[in-house]
Design an enzyme around this catalytic site. Structure first.
Site, mmCIF file in Angstrom:
data_model
loop_
_atom_site.group_PDB
_atom_site.id
_atom_site.type_symbol
_atom_site.label_atom_id
_atom_site.label_comp_id
_atom_site.label_asym_id
_atom_site.label_seq_id
_atom_site.Cartn_x
_atom_site.Cartn_y
_atom_site.Cartn_z
ATOM 1 N N LYS A 205 0.837 -1.196 0.000
ATOM 2 C CA LYS A 205 0.000 0.000 0.000
ATOM 3 C C LYS A 205 0.876 1.253 0.000
ATOM 4 C CE LYS A 205 -3.504 2.352 2.692
ATOM 5 N NZ LYS A 205 -4.484 2.337 3.759
ATOM 6 N N GLU A 211 10.665 -4.385 4.627
ATOM 7 C CA GLU A 211 10.852 -5.765 4.175
ATOM 8 C C GLU A 211 10.530 -5.903 2.690
ATOM 9 O OE1 GLU A 211 9.098 -4.759 6.764
ATOM 10 O OE2 GLU A 211 9.279 -6.109 8.479
ATOM 11 N N GLY A 266 -4.708 -1.931 5.167
ATOM 12 C CA GLY A 266 -3.847 -3.036 4.720
ATOM 13 C C GLY A 266 -4.446 -4.406 4.995
ATOM 14 N N ARG A 267 -4.967 -4.608 6.205
ATOM 15 C CA ARG A 267 -5.477 -5.944 6.553
ATOM 16 C C ARG A 267 -6.872 -6.209 5.999
ATOM 17 N NH1 ARG A 267 -4.204 -2.748 10.691
ATOM 18 N NH2 ARG A 267 -5.823 -1.919 12.057
ATOM 19 N N GLU A 352 -4.021 -6.848 15.177
ATOM 20 C CA GLU A 352 -3.547 -5.537 14.749
ATOM 21 C C GLU A 352 -4.699 -4.516 14.821
ATOM 22 O OE1 GLU A 352 -1.973 -4.308 10.635
ATOM 23 O OE2 GLU A 352 -0.121 -4.864 11.638
ATOM 24 N N HIS A 383 -3.393 -32.944 18.402
ATOM 25 C CA HIS A 383 -2.222 -33.694 18.871
ATOM 26 C C HIS A 383 -1.088 -32.767 19.263
ATOM 27 C CE1 HIS A 383 -4.025 -37.528 17.696
ATOM 28 N NE2 HIS A 383 -4.612 -36.779 16.768
ATOM 29 N N LYS A 505 9.831 -0.822 14.263
ATOM 30 C CA LYS A 505 10.367 -0.450 12.946
ATOM 31 C C LYS A 505 11.405 0.656 13.115
ATOM 32 C CE LYS A 505 6.087 -0.900 10.212
ATOM 33 N NZ LYS A 505 5.130 -0.144 9.433
HETATM 34 O O1 F6P Z 1 2.589 -4.098 9.977
HETATM 35 C C1 F6P Z 1 2.144 -2.827 9.681
HETATM 36 C C2 F6P Z 1 1.576 -2.729 8.298
HETATM 37 O O2 F6P Z 1 1.377 -1.386 8.046
HETATM 38 C C3 F6P Z 1 0.281 -3.514 8.106
HETATM 39 O O3 F6P Z 1 -0.825 -2.898 8.617
HETATM 40 C C4 F6P Z 1 0.272 -3.663 6.631
HETATM 41 O O4 F6P Z 1 -0.630 -4.642 6.219
HETATM 42 C C5 F6P Z 1 1.718 -4.034 6.378
HETATM 43 O O5 F6P Z 1 2.447 -3.243 7.299
HETATM 44 C C6 F6P Z 1 2.209 -3.838 4.983
HETATM 45 O O6 F6P Z 1 2.100 -2.526 4.567
HETATM 46 P P1 F6P Z 1 2.261 -2.123 3.046
HETATM 47 O O7 F6P Z 1 1.174 -2.765 2.256
HETATM 48 O O8 F6P Z 1 2.169 -0.622 3.024
HETATM 49 O O9 F6P Z 1 3.613 -2.590 2.573
#
Ligand code: F6P
Length: 539
Positions: A205, A211, A266-267, A352, A383, A505
Site C-alpha cells: 500500500k 521488508e 492493509g489488513r 492488529e 495432537h 520499525k
Molecule cells: O505491519 C504494519 C503494516 O502497516 C500492516 O498494517 C500492513 O498490512 C503491512 O504493514 C504492509 O504494509 P504495506 O502494504 O504498506 O507494505
C-alpha cells in the site's frame, strides 16, 4: 460515556455473577431446543453458538450493549465514508471493493464505484492474458511464475486465500509468496524459478515497507543481473499500491501500477488490487465469486437485526467471554486442512485491529480488548495444543469451522474428520466427571481418576459451511472482518490504525548502523551485538 458505564454493561456484570453457578451442560438440560435457539442459518452457513455460557437474558443484554454502543450509527458512518480511522484521517471503505455497484459509495463527494470498476477491468485483462499464456517476459518467453512480494495485509490474505482455494487453481501459472526480510525467503524461491518466465507483483500500500522494498530490490537486481538491461524491469514487475510516485521511482511504469486507495486498510485489502495474485491463481470468475460471497455477507451485516446477524452475534459472544468471563485468548480451529493459514490471517486482522488500550477519546481504558488469537487445522492441532485447551489452567474459547462437502472426497475419512469436529466442542462443553470416569472403568486406580476428569464448561462456536468454495470463503472472511469492527465499536477503540507496530520499525532503523559499524550506541543490546560481531564470519 465509557462502555463499562453503560447500563447494559453493568447488568452483564451482575448476570455474570449469577451465571457462574450454571454450566453449559445445565443450559442444555434446561432448554431441549437450545441448539435451535442459539444458532443462525444463513446462505449455506450454519453458525451454532449454543455451546457458550450464555442464556437468553445474557444474550438480550448483549444485544442492548450493541445498541447502547450506537452500532447501527457506526455502521452507517463506515458506509458513508466517514474517517473512522481518525488517527490516520482515513475512511474505511473496503466493503465498496466487493459491492459490484449494488450500493452507492461516496468518498469526499466522489462516487468511488467507477474507480473500483476500472481497476477491476484492468485486473481482469491481465489475469485472463496470463492464464492464457499471452504475457511474455523481456526475452519473449511466456510468463509461468508469478511472485507476490508483500508483507502483513499485502501477503497474509492473498496467501491464505490461494492456499484455501487450491482446488480452483488455474493450471498455467505457478504462484509464489515472499514476505520476510530474512533473505532465505527470497533465495529459496529464486532458486526454483527462471527470470525469463517470472513476473513479480510488488504488493505494498505504502511502497515504503522495509521488508517489501528490500525484497523488491533483491528481485530487481536478480532480473537485471540476468538481462543487463534496465528496460527488462517493466516486463517483469507490476505494482499493487496507492503510491504512484514511489512505484515509478522504482522503475515500474504507470500502466503496470494497479491502483488502490487510502481508504482501504492493509489488513482489509485482499479485495483490492492486492488480491491480484488470488485472481491470477484461481481465475477471474472465481475471484468474482469470492467478492460476491463477501458482498452477500455485507448485505446480511448491514440489513439484518442484531439478534440474527452473524458477525454481530459472534462479536458479542467474544465480548462476553473477554470482558465478563475474563478469557484472554481465542483459538480458531478449522477442520479443513486448506484453511490451515486462516488463523494466521486472522491474527493480523484481530490483533492488529483490536490489540489496543487507548480509546477514541485518547484515554487509557480499564477493560480488556482483543486477546491472543491462535490456531491451526484440526485434527493436527488435537495432537499438539488441545491438551491445554481441554485441561489447562486458562479457559480458551474456540471457534471451530468445518465443511459438509469437501472437494476432496474419501467417504470414511471425511466422516472421521467431521466426527472429530463434533466431538471436540462436546468434550469442551460437557467434559467428563469423576463419576463418568469411574463408570467407564470401575477398576481404575484411585490416583488416576483426577487426571482423567474434564471440567467441561469451556465455550466454543461452530461454523459449518456447505463447501469451501470462493463464495463461501468470501463470506467467512467478511464475517470476521465485521466481527472485528463491531468489537472495536463496543470497546470504543479505533480498529483501523496500527501505531503499535511503529516503535519496533523505528528502533530497527536506528540499530542498523550499529550492526554495520564498530560503535554500539545501544546499551541494552550490547551483549547481543558484541557476540554477533565476534561470531560473524566475514563474507
Ligand atoms: O505491519 C504494519 C503494516 O502497516 C500492516 O498494517 C500492513 O498490512 C503491512 O504493514 C504492509 O504494509 P504495506 O502494504 O504498506 O507494505
Amino acid at each position: 460515556m465509557k462502555t463499562n458505564e453503560y447500563k447494559s454493561w453493568k447488568n452483564l456484570s451482575k448476570l455474570h455473577l449469577d451465571s457462574c453457578k450454571i454450566g453449559i451442560k445445565d443450559l442444555f438440560n434446561l432448554d431441549t431446543n437450545r441448539a435451535e435457539n442459539f444458532s443462525i442459518e444463513w446462505n449455506n452457513i450454519l453458525f451454532d453458538y449454543s455451546k457458550n455460557s450464555i442464556n437468553s437474558e445474557i444474550f438480550n443484554e448483549l444485544i442492548l450493549l450493541a445498541k447502547e454502543s450506537n452500532l447501527s450509527q457506526n455502521i452507517g458512518n463506515m458506509c458513508k465514508g466517514e474517517k473512522l480511522n481518525f488517527t490516520e484521517k482515513r475512511a474505511v471503505l473496503h466493503t465498496a471493493l466487493r459491492n459490484s455497484n449494488s450500493r452507492e459509495y461516496k468518498f469526499e463527494n466522489n462516487d468511488i464505484n467507477s474507480d473500483i470498476q476500472s481497476v477491476l477491468e484492468k485486473m481482469k485483462v491481465l489475469v485472463n492474458s496470463l492464464n492464457s499464456q499471452q504475457i511474455k517476459g523481456f526475452s519473449g518467453k511466456v510468463i509461468k511464475n508469478v511472485v507476490n512480494i508483500g508483507i502483513g495485509g499485502s501477503d497474509l490474505g492473498p496467501r491464505m486465500v490461494c492456499e484455501a482455494l487450491t482446488f480452483y487453481h488455474q493450471p498455467n501459472i505457478k504462484l509464489h509468496f515472499i514476505s520476510n526480510v530474512d533473505p532465505t525467503d527470497i533465495q529459496l524461491i529464486l532458486k526454483k524459478i527462471n527470470p525469463e518466465e517470472t513476473l513479480f507483483l510488488i504488493a505494498s500500500k505504502t511502497f515504503t515497507t522495509q521488508e517489501t522494498m528490500a525484497n523488491a530490490e533483491t528481485a530487481k537486481k536478480w532480473i537485471l543481473d540476468f538481462y543487463k538491461d534496465n528496460d527488462a524491469v517493466r516486463y517483469h514487475f507490476l505494482a499493487l499500491s496507492t503510491n504512484y510516485t514511489a512505484c515509478e521511482k522504482f522503475g515500474i511504469s504507470k500502466e503496470n501500477i494497479f491502483e488502490f486507495w487510502d481508504w482501504v486498510g492493509g489488513r482489509f485489502s485482499l479485495w483490492s488490487s492486492i488480491g491480484l495474485s488470488i485472481a491470477i491463481q484461481i481465475g477471474w470468475e472465481n475471484f468474482l465469486n469470492l467478492l460476491k460471497g463477501a458482498n452477500d455477507l455485507d448485505e446480511h451485516f448491514f440489513n439484518t437485526e442484531f439478534e440474527t446477524n452473524i458477525p454481530v452475534v459472534l462479536a458479542l459472544i467474544g465480548i462476553w467471554n473477554t470482558n465478563f468471563l475474563n478469557t484472554k485468548s481465542l483459538a480458531v480451529i478449522p477442520y479443513i486442512q486448506l484453511l490451515n493459514l486462516f488463523p494466521m490471517y486472522l491474527q493480523q486482522l484481530e490483533m492488529e485491529s483490536n490489540g489496543k488500550t487507548i480509546n477514541i477519546l485518547g484515554e487509557k481504558i480499564d477493560y480488556n480488548t482483543s486477546g491472543v488469537l491462535f490456531g491451526s487445522a484440526g485434527t493436527n492441532s488435537q495432537h499438539s495444543f488441545f491438551q491445554l485447551i481441554h485441561q489447562g489452567s486458562e479457559i480458551i474459547p474456540v471457534d471451530f469451522i468445518a465443511e459438509v462437502n469437501s472437494n476432496y472426497q474419501n467417504g470414511e475419512m471425511n466422516e472421521l474428520l467431521f466426527a472429530n469436529f463434533l466431538a471436540q466442542s462436546d468434550a469442551l462443553a460437557f467434559g467428563k466427571t469423576k463419576e463418568g470416569v469411574i463408570s467407564e472403568n470401575p477398576n481404575i486406580e484411585k490416583d488416576l481418576i483426577n487426571h482423567k476428569v474434564f471440567e467441561g464448561n469451556r465455550p466454543s462456536n461452530s461454523f459449518l459451511i456447505s463447501k469451501l468454495n470462493p463464495e463461501n470463503l468470501g463470506k467467512l472472511i467478511a464475517i470476521y472482518e465485521h466481527k472485528v469492527f463491531v468489537q472495536g465499536v463496543i470497546w470504543q477503540i479505533n480498529s483501523f490504525d496500527q501505531w503499535g507496530v511503529e516503535l519496533g520499525k523505528q528502533l530497527a532503523k536506528n540499530i542498523l548502523p550499529d550492526i554495520q559499524n564498530k560503535n554500539n550506541s545501544s546499551n541494552s543490546n550490547n551483549k547481543l551485538l558484541n557476540w554477533y560481531k565476534k561470531n560473524k564470519v566475514k563474507s
